[in-house]
Design a protein around this motif. Structure first.
Motif, mmCIF file in Angstrom:
data_model
loop_
_atom_site.group_PDB
_atom_site.id
_atom_site.type_symbol
_atom_site.label_atom_id
_atom_site.label_comp_id
_atom_site.label_asym_id
_atom_site.label_seq_id
_atom_site.Cartn_x
_atom_site.Cartn_y
_atom_site.Cartn_z
ATOM 1 N N VAL A 41 5.953 46.652 32.684
ATOM 2 C CA VAL A 41 5.542 45.337 32.995
ATOM 3 C C VAL A 41 5.580 44.645 31.580
ATOM 4 C CG1 VAL A 41 3.097 44.068 33.267
ATOM 5 C CG2 VAL A 41 3.687 46.243 34.257
ATOM 6 N N ARG A 42 6.017 43.144 32.089
ATOM 7 C CA ARG A 42 6.444 42.263 30.997
ATOM 8 C C ARG A 42 4.974 41.374 30.677
ATOM 9 N NH1 ARG A 42 8.750 43.065 27.660
ATOM 10 N NH2 ARG A 42 9.455 41.237 26.922
ATOM 11 N N ALA B 41 12.234 53.997 30.641
ATOM 12 C CA ALA B 41 12.048 52.698 30.165
ATOM 13 C C ALA B 41 10.421 52.606 29.760
ATOM 14 C CB ALA B 41 12.546 51.864 30.935
ATOM 15 N N LEU B 42 9.893 52.184 28.640
ATOM 16 C CA LEU B 42 8.805 51.943 28.144
ATOM 17 C C LEU B 42 8.398 50.661 27.600
ATOM 18 C CD1 LEU B 42 5.914 53.527 27.725
ATOM 19 C CD2 LEU B 42 6.839 53.862 25.468
ATOM 20 N N GLY B 43 7.538 50.044 28.017
ATOM 21 C CA GLY B 43 7.089 48.734 27.852
ATOM 22 C C GLY B 43 6.097 49.032 26.416
ATOM 23 N N LEU B 44 6.470 48.860 25.260
ATOM 24 C CA LEU B 44 5.397 48.996 24.050
ATOM 25 C C LEU B 44 4.480 47.935 23.882
ATOM 26 C CD1 LEU B 44 8.457 50.128 21.642
ATOM 27 C CD2 LEU B 44 6.897 51.459 22.604
ATOM 28 N N ALA B 45 3.499 48.329 23.195
ATOM 29 C CA ALA B 45 2.546 47.151 22.928
ATOM 30 C C ALA B 45 2.764 45.981 22.397
ATOM 31 C CB ALA B 45 1.195 48.020 22.245
ATOM 32 N N LEU C 291 11.492 50.017 25.017
ATOM 33 C CA LEU C 291 12.151 51.215 24.548
ATOM 34 C C LEU C 291 12.684 51.935 25.702
ATOM 35 C CD1 LEU C 291 12.652 53.000 22.228
ATOM 36 C CD2 LEU C 291 10.670 54.478 22.945
ATOM 37 N N MET C 292 14.253 52.230 25.837
ATOM 38 C CA MET C 292 14.700 53.026 26.493
ATOM 39 C C MET C 292 15.466 54.224 25.857
ATOM 40 S SD MET C 292 16.110 52.663 29.814
ATOM 41 C CE MET C 292 16.268 50.989 30.009
ATOM 42 N N ILE D 130 5.396 57.675 26.874
ATOM 43 C CA ILE D 130 4.266 57.192 26.806
ATOM 44 C C ILE D 130 3.951 56.507 25.409
ATOM 45 C CG2 ILE D 130 3.373 58.348 28.831
ATOM 46 C CD1 ILE D 130 1.569 60.032 26.881
ATOM 47 N N GLN D 131 3.060 55.640 25.513
ATOM 48 C CA GLN D 131 2.554 55.169 24.297
ATOM 49 C C GLN D 131 1.067 55.351 24.162
ATOM 50 O OE1 GLN D 131 3.107 51.006 22.979
ATOM 51 N NE2 GLN D 131 3.079 51.645 20.658
ATOM 52 N N THR D 132 0.465 56.250 23.338
ATOM 53 C CA THR D 132 -0.730 56.636 23.312
ATOM 54 C C THR D 132 -1.556 55.282 22.732
ATOM 55 O OG1 THR D 132 -0.305 57.920 21.489
ATOM 56 C CG2 THR D 132 -0.481 58.914 23.603
ATOM 57 N N ARG D 133 -2.987 55.702 22.828
ATOM 58 C CA ARG D 133 -3.939 54.593 22.229
ATOM 59 C C ARG D 133 -3.691 54.531 20.742
ATOM 60 N NH1 ARG D 133 -6.927 57.232 26.564
ATOM 61 N NH2 ARG D 133 -7.930 58.660 24.981
ATOM 62 N N ASP D 134 -3.344 55.351 20.177
ATOM 63 C CA ASP D 134 -3.163 55.191 18.665
ATOM 64 C C ASP D 134 -1.967 54.515 18.122
ATOM 65 O OD1 ASP D 134 -1.345 57.040 19.088
ATOM 66 O OD2 ASP D 134 -2.517 58.699 18.216
ATOM 67 N N GLY D 135 -0.897 54.145 19.128
ATOM 68 C CA GLY D 135 0.102 53.360 18.977
ATOM 69 C C GLY D 135 1.523 54.064 18.851
ATOM 70 N N LEU D 136 0.893 55.507 18.816
ATOM 71 C CA LEU D 136 2.475 56.362 18.698
ATOM 72 C C LEU D 136 3.134 56.706 20.196
ATOM 73 C CD1 LEU D 136 0.935 59.347 16.438
ATOM 74 C CD2 LEU D 136 2.126 57.171 15.481
ATOM 75 N N VAL D 137 4.210 56.919 20.036
ATOM 76 C CA VAL D 137 4.908 56.994 21.169
ATOM 77 C C VAL D 137 5.477 58.612 21.201
ATOM 78 C CG1 VAL D 137 7.335 56.711 22.124
ATOM 79 C CG2 VAL D 137 6.168 54.986 21.233
ATOM 80 N N HIS D 138 5.126 59.076 22.427
ATOM 81 C CA HIS D 138 5.348 60.507 22.819
ATOM 82 C C HIS D 138 6.487 60.581 23.843
ATOM 83 C CE1 HIS D 138 2.237 62.152 20.525
ATOM 84 N NE2 HIS D 138 1.562 61.064 20.695
#
Length: 354
Positions: A219-220, A265-269, A274-275, A325-333
């Motif tokens: 989502v953009r 593909a992951l939309g970062l906060a 990120l691909m 995924i990006q978790t609530r703490d801002g990290l990417v897993h």
């Protein structure tokens, strides 16, 4: 954290369609196996979700080998820094007792405002041309699951990558089909009641015949949705919806190379995309090119990309089918298939990606 290894990898400062051209500062990653002692000889196609209590859950399919009738859906939960022993939560055993393989699990955690239910979509059938979609759910974070429910004919659920919950409450599921004639087609599936019922499928036009499957959604900030997909054209393809998934632009190729392998593909906060992808072209065999796994970033909505890290690079091996995924703490897993023998988990801070 127990069992967690630390490894420094070089991040690529610049990249074009041909791959990295220069190397920049070191990028620190945390890497480990979810399944140090795998429950099955082979594993593949992981999915990943953050649960309401902040723990993570991963799922994948595993058995003797892909397509074997003993292949089941397995899961593990990350609590207090340790992944639990894998346990089977779904199988393809039919009412008459005959076994069929399961495929491509996809986890989705609904928000509290949407009921807080944890969904697990997966496929059952002898192969991707004959499989169908099934769905189980949990109201206690995956400790207990509902009986499986077969999805309606023509609905497969998210085919490999995670669905999105849109602002209007629509669950948008990226899907695709592979038919007996060898045709690959993208379509999107939508549900307004968490998979209890389904709206008509929305096809994605592929006028140039790239052959597309396994889309991944982002989502953009303007509310539009991008769907990136693997293709038979040695490039990642993209299509866009500006109306909540009710219609999609004709598919076009990006500059990112790919050997017809699964992507994420992951939309970062922070608005970047990120691909996670295999960056080589396909050889004569389907697995050629899956021996390197990269991270790339786009700061302009997917128009241009730069490679920022190489997660794996070992000729002749397989590192494939990533989830992110990006978790609530801002990290990417991230999770991905490691040589079909393990599921690897990577944790990183996206701020270090530059």
């Amino acid at each position: 954290m127990p069992g967690l290894s630390r490894r420094r990898l070089l991040g690529a400062a610049l990249a074009g369609a041909a791959g990295p051209r220069a190397w920049g500062a070191e990028l620190e990653l945390h890497k480990r196996f979810i399944d140090d002692q795998p429950a099955t000889p082979q594993v593949h196609a992981s999915t990943l979700v953050e649960l309401p209590d902040g723990s993570l859950m991963a799922a994948w399919f595993g058995g003797t080998a892909e397509r074997a009738p003993d292949v089941r859906i397995w899961c593990s939960r990350l609590r207090a820094g340790a992944w639990s022993a894998p346990r089977a939560i779904a199988d393809g055993v039919q009412p008459d007792g005959s076994p069929l393989p399961t495929w491509n699990p996809v986890l989705f955690q609904a928000s509290a405002a949407r009921g807080g239910t944890l969904l697990l979509f997966y496929k059952v059938g002898p192969d991707p041309r004959q499989w169908w979609g099934e769905l189980i759910s949990s109201d206690d974070g995956g400790d207990h699951w509902s009986p499986p429910r077969r999805l309606p004919d023509g609905v497969l659920g998210p085919i490999r990558s995670k669905p999105l919950m849109l602002a209007d409450g629509t669950l948008l599921c990226p899907s695709s089909t592979e038919d007996e004639a060898g045709r690959w087609r993208l379509h999107m599936e939508r549900s307004r009641d968490m998979g209890q019922s389904w709206l008509p499928n929305v096809p994605v036009a592929d006028p140039k015949g790239y052959g597309l499957i396994q889309p991944s959604l982002v989502v953009r900030p303007d509310g539009s949705v991008l769907a990136f997909a693997r293709s038979r054209a040695n490039r990642i393809a993209v299509t866009r919806s500006r109306d909540g998934g009710r219609s999609w632009s004709a598919a076009a190729l990006t500059s990112l190379p790919n050997p017809n392998a699964g992507i994420e593909a992951l939309g970062l906060a922070d608005g970047r995309i990120l691909m996670v992808f295999n960056p080589r072209e396909q050889g004569n065999d389907w697995w050629v090119g899956r021996d390197r796994l990269d991270l790339a970033l786009s700061g302009d909505g997917g128009h241009t990309w730069r490679t920022v890290a190489t997660l794996e690079d070992e000729p002749g091996q397989e590192f494939s089918y990533p989830a992110a995924i990006q978790t609530r703490d801002g990290l990417v897993h991230l999770t991905y298939t490691y040589q079909r023998s393990h599921i690897r988990h990577v944790q990183l801070d996206p701020r270090r990606l530059g």
